[in-house]
Design an enzyme around this catalytic site. Structure first.
Site, short mmCIF file in Angstrom:
data_model
loop_
_atom_site.label_atom_id
_atom_site.label_comp_id
_atom_site.label_asym_id
_atom_site.label_seq_id
_atom_site.Cartn_x
_atom_site.Cartn_y
_atom_site.Cartn_z
N ARG A 15 19.79 37.71 38.46
CA ARG A 15 20.63 37.11 37.55
C ARG A 15 20.44 35.55 37.40
O ARG A 15 19.72 35.03 38.26
CB ARG A 15 22.12 37.24 37.99
CG ARG A 15 22.59 38.80 37.67
CD ARG A 15 24.13 38.97 38.41
NE ARG A 15 23.81 38.87 39.74
CZ ARG A 15 24.90 39.10 40.67
NH1 ARG A 15 26.14 39.13 40.00
NH2 ARG A 15 24.92 38.89 41.88
N LYS A 75 24.90 33.34 42.88
CA LYS A 75 25.17 33.50 44.28
C LYS A 75 25.23 32.19 45.01
O LYS A 75 24.80 31.24 44.70
CB LYS A 75 24.26 34.58 45.08
CG LYS A 75 24.12 35.74 44.49
CD LYS A 75 25.34 36.66 44.68
CE LYS A 75 25.78 36.80 46.04
NZ LYS A 75 26.86 37.67 45.73
N TYR A 94 29.66 31.91 42.67
CA TYR A 94 30.31 32.78 43.62
C TYR A 94 29.89 32.23 45.06
O TYR A 94 28.77 31.54 45.28
CB TYR A 94 29.69 34.26 43.84
CG TYR A 94 30.13 34.95 42.56
CD1 TYR A 94 31.53 35.37 42.11
CD2 TYR A 94 29.15 35.64 41.58
CE1 TYR A 94 31.92 36.03 41.27
CE2 TYR A 94 29.58 36.47 40.50
CZ TYR A 94 30.90 36.55 40.34
OH TYR A 94 31.24 37.39 39.26
N HIS A 96 32.44 33.27 48.08
CA HIS A 96 32.89 33.99 49.17
C HIS A 96 32.72 33.39 50.68
O HIS A 96 32.33 33.95 51.58
CB HIS A 96 32.06 35.36 49.26
CG HIS A 96 31.82 36.10 47.90
ND1 HIS A 96 32.92 36.73 47.41
CD2 HIS A 96 30.75 36.20 47.19
CE1 HIS A 96 32.71 37.28 46.38
NE2 HIS A 96 31.41 36.81 46.08
N GLU A 118 35.09 33.46 42.25
CA GLU A 118 35.90 34.68 42.56
C GLU A 118 37.15 34.19 42.88
O GLU A 118 38.03 35.03 42.96
CB GLU A 118 35.09 35.51 43.73
CG GLU A 118 35.08 34.63 45.09
CD GLU A 118 34.28 33.62 45.40
OE1 GLU A 118 33.25 33.35 44.49
OE2 GLU A 118 34.25 33.13 46.51
N ASP A 269 30.71 41.48 50.56
CA ASP A 269 30.56 40.04 50.11
C ASP A 269 31.85 39.47 50.68
O ASP A 269 31.81 37.94 50.95
CB ASP A 269 30.67 39.73 48.75
CG ASP A 269 31.69 40.41 47.80
OD1 ASP A 269 32.70 41.00 48.37
OD2 ASP A 269 31.80 39.97 46.54
N1 LIG Z 1 28.98 43.86 46.76
C1 LIG Z 1 28.78 43.15 45.62
O1 LIG Z 1 27.81 42.99 44.98
C2 LIG Z 1 30.02 43.01 44.78
C3 LIG Z 1 31.31 42.85 45.47
N2 LIG Z 1 32.63 42.92 44.87
C4 LIG Z 1 33.80 42.55 45.57
O2 LIG Z 1 34.60 43.90 45.71
C5 LIG Z 1 35.77 43.60 46.10
C6 LIG Z 1 36.81 44.18 45.26
O3 LIG Z 1 36.88 43.63 44.08
P1 LIG Z 1 37.89 43.91 42.93
O4 LIG Z 1 37.95 45.21 42.88
O5 LIG Z 1 37.28 42.95 41.66
O6 LIG Z 1 39.20 43.19 43.46
P2 LIG Z 1 40.57 43.83 42.73
O7 LIG Z 1 41.60 42.69 43.41
O8 LIG Z 1 40.39 43.86 41.41
O9 LIG Z 1 41.08 44.87 43.72
C7 LIG Z 1 41.36 44.85 45.00
C8 LIG Z 1 42.27 45.82 45.15
O10 LIG Z 1 42.43 46.32 46.66
C9 LIG Z 1 43.75 46.49 46.88
N3 LIG Z 1 44.13 46.70 48.27
C10 LIG Z 1 44.48 45.20 49.17
N4 LIG Z 1 44.73 45.65 50.23
C11 LIG Z 1 44.45 47.14 50.67
C12 LIG Z 1 44.51 48.06 51.52
N5 LIG Z 1 45.07 47.62 52.52
N6 LIG Z 1 44.18 49.29 51.25
C13 LIG Z 1 43.64 49.55 49.98
N7 LIG Z 1 43.76 48.76 48.98
C14 LIG Z 1 44.28 47.62 49.04
C15 LIG Z 1 44.48 45.85 46.06
O11 LIG Z 1 45.90 46.15 45.87
C16 LIG Z 1 43.69 45.77 44.73
O12 LIG Z 1 44.14 46.71 43.82
C17 LIG Z 1 35.59 41.93 46.24
O13 LIG Z 1 35.42 41.76 47.57
C18 LIG Z 1 34.64 41.58 45.29
O14 LIG Z 1 34.32 40.31 45.56
C19 LIG Z 1 32.66 42.64 43.46
C20 LIG Z 1 31.43 42.47 42.87
C21 LIG Z 1 30.07 42.95 43.27
C1 LIG Z 2 30.77 39.05 42.97
C2 LIG Z 2 29.47 38.89 43.54
O1 LIG Z 2 29.47 38.47 44.72
C3 LIG Z 2 28.33 39.20 42.68
O2 LIG Z 2 28.55 39.71 41.68
O3 LIG Z 2 27.23 38.92 43.47
#
Ligand SMILES: NC(=O)C1=CN([C@@H]2O[C@H](COP(=O)(O)OP(=O)(O)OC[C@H]3O[C@@H](n4cnc5c(N)ncnc54)[C@H](O)[C@@H]3O)[C@@H](O)[C@H]2O)C=CC1
Ligand SMILES: CC(=O)C(=O)O
Length: 375
Positions: A15, A75, A94, A96, A118, A269
């Protein structure tokens, strides 16, 4: 304002923080943009197109970091980039930080004004995280399906089953943007899907959206243990904004899974929700196997579909970048609370409470830090 866009250096991160359309928007508003040579190639944007849009191309990343007012990235900076930090530099990317203590310390030490995509927050939504969560959520189901194939290390099942053969079971923990998108694609692939969240309201919304096609479940240790043991694929999608992710799936739970099951910890992340995810993996080596379960923990999943991701990301970041460039960082953040919530470090302190408390670093409110910048 002079804005620089270095080429991303994380493994397989294709990206880029600006498209030629982004450059044109900023240049037409009176700003200057320097793009590192070939920074857009991975996303299909040639240097010549950036030049037509009004950018300058610079081959040397050091020169970019040294002379600009604001660096825009995708990133978090890697250790080889920490040496470029300096007092007064604005960094918009981003970050984190809860999972990156050394980076947090370096930003604080060098008094960088760092705004994390984020944690920019409008009401309860995270507008600069949402598009990448949509991408990563959709990818998580596809990736899980792929690693369940025998040649990829999985147990050799097809998520949809076939007539006369059971479907695969998928549990998604966290029902926000990543979770909903993962569930949608897993259902589309024909899997038997359970989604868990802590918020009863969110579970109601998911039930309204998908009816009896999906099982919604309250997230608690017992429900998680039962669902994980019964699943072929588990997807980690929890977020507590800014904070380190809670370890909800324990090593014992992983041991209870069938050999050849797969876990995809999208929340890596922020440190990940699966106890046995003990390292960040890369697009080059995306998985490792522990207790006979295939683990996937790539922290930049959208980097593998850069054309879609770069356009989706810049659609939402550029309007905020324009506010910072037009008004200067203090005024832009003071006038826009959403952007102020994005501030993670400034004036030599951490300005996001969850990050400071997770890392045990000094905390200063964003308001105080912004006032200090003026002095
Ligand atoms: N690995 C990667 O490439 C990427 C990672 N991410 C990450 O994915 C993760 C999730 O992001 P989003 O869905 O956008 O966040 P979001 O805020 O939309 O959703 C998170 C959900 O987790 C729930 N939650 C909180 N504590 C909980 C628990 N103990 N048990 C069950 N659910 C619980 C919340 O109620 C919420 O609905 C973040 O850490 C984000 O940075 C996002 C994009 C890319
Ligand atoms: C959310 C994030 O860390 C990514 O898109 O790589």
């Amino acid at each position: 304002m002079l804005i620089g866009v270095p080429k991303e250096i994380k493994n397989n991160e294709n990206r880029v923080a600006m498209t030629p359309a982004s450059v044109m928007t900023l240049v037409q508003a009176g700003h200057e943009v320097i793009i590192e040579k070939d920074a857009g190639l991975g996303s299909g944007f040639e240097d010549a197109t950036y030049v037509q849009a009004g950018a300058e191309i610079e081959a040397d990343p050091v020169a970019i970091w040294e002379k600009v007012d604001m660096i825009m990235k995708v990133k978090e900076p890697l250790p080889s980039e920490y040496g470029y930090f300096r007092k007064g530099l604005i960094l918009f990317t981003y970050l984190h930080l809860a999972a990156e203590p050394e980076l947090a310390k370096a930003l604080v030490e060098k008094e960088v004004t760092a705004i994390a995509y984020e944690t920019v927050q409008v009401g309860r939504t995270l507008p600069l995280l949402t598009p990448m969560s949509e991408v990563a959520g959709r990818m998580a189901a596809q990736i899980g399906a792929q690693f369940l194939e025998k040649p990829k290390g999985g147990m050799g099942i097809l998520l949809s089953g076939v007539p006369g053969v059971k479907r695969g079971k998928v549990t998604v923990i966290g029902g926000g943007v990543v979770g909903t998108n993962a569930a949608k694609i897993a259902m589309g692939l024909g899997a038997d899907v359970t989604i868990m969240d802590l918020s009863p309201d969110r579970l109601r919304q998911l039930d309204d959206l998908y009816g009896t096609d999906i099982q919604t479940l309250m997230s608690n240790p017992l429900n998680i243990a039962e669902a994980v043991a019964d699943s072929d694929l588990v997807i980690g999608a929890v977020l507590i904004p800014g904070a380190k992710a809670p370890k909800l799936v324990t090593e014992e739970m992983i041991k209870s899974m069938k050999p050849g099951s797969v876990v995809v910890d999208v929340a890596i992340d922020q440190g990940g929700i699966i106890e046995t995810v003990d390292r960040i993996t890369t697009h080059d080596e995306p998985t490792y196997t522990k207790h006979d379960v295939v683990h996937y923990a790539v922290a930049n999943m959208p980097g593998a579909v850069p054309r879609t991701s770069t356009i989706a990301l810049t659609n939402v970041t550029i309007p905020y970048a324009l506010q910072i460039a037009n008004k200067g960082v203090q005024l832009a953040l003071t006038e826009n609370h959403a952007l102020e919530l994005g501030l993670n470090t400034a004036a030599g302190a951490v300005t996001y409470a969850a990050v400071a408390s997770d890392l045990g670093l000094e905390y200063m409110t964003a308001k105080e830090a912004l006032e200090k910048l003026n002095k």
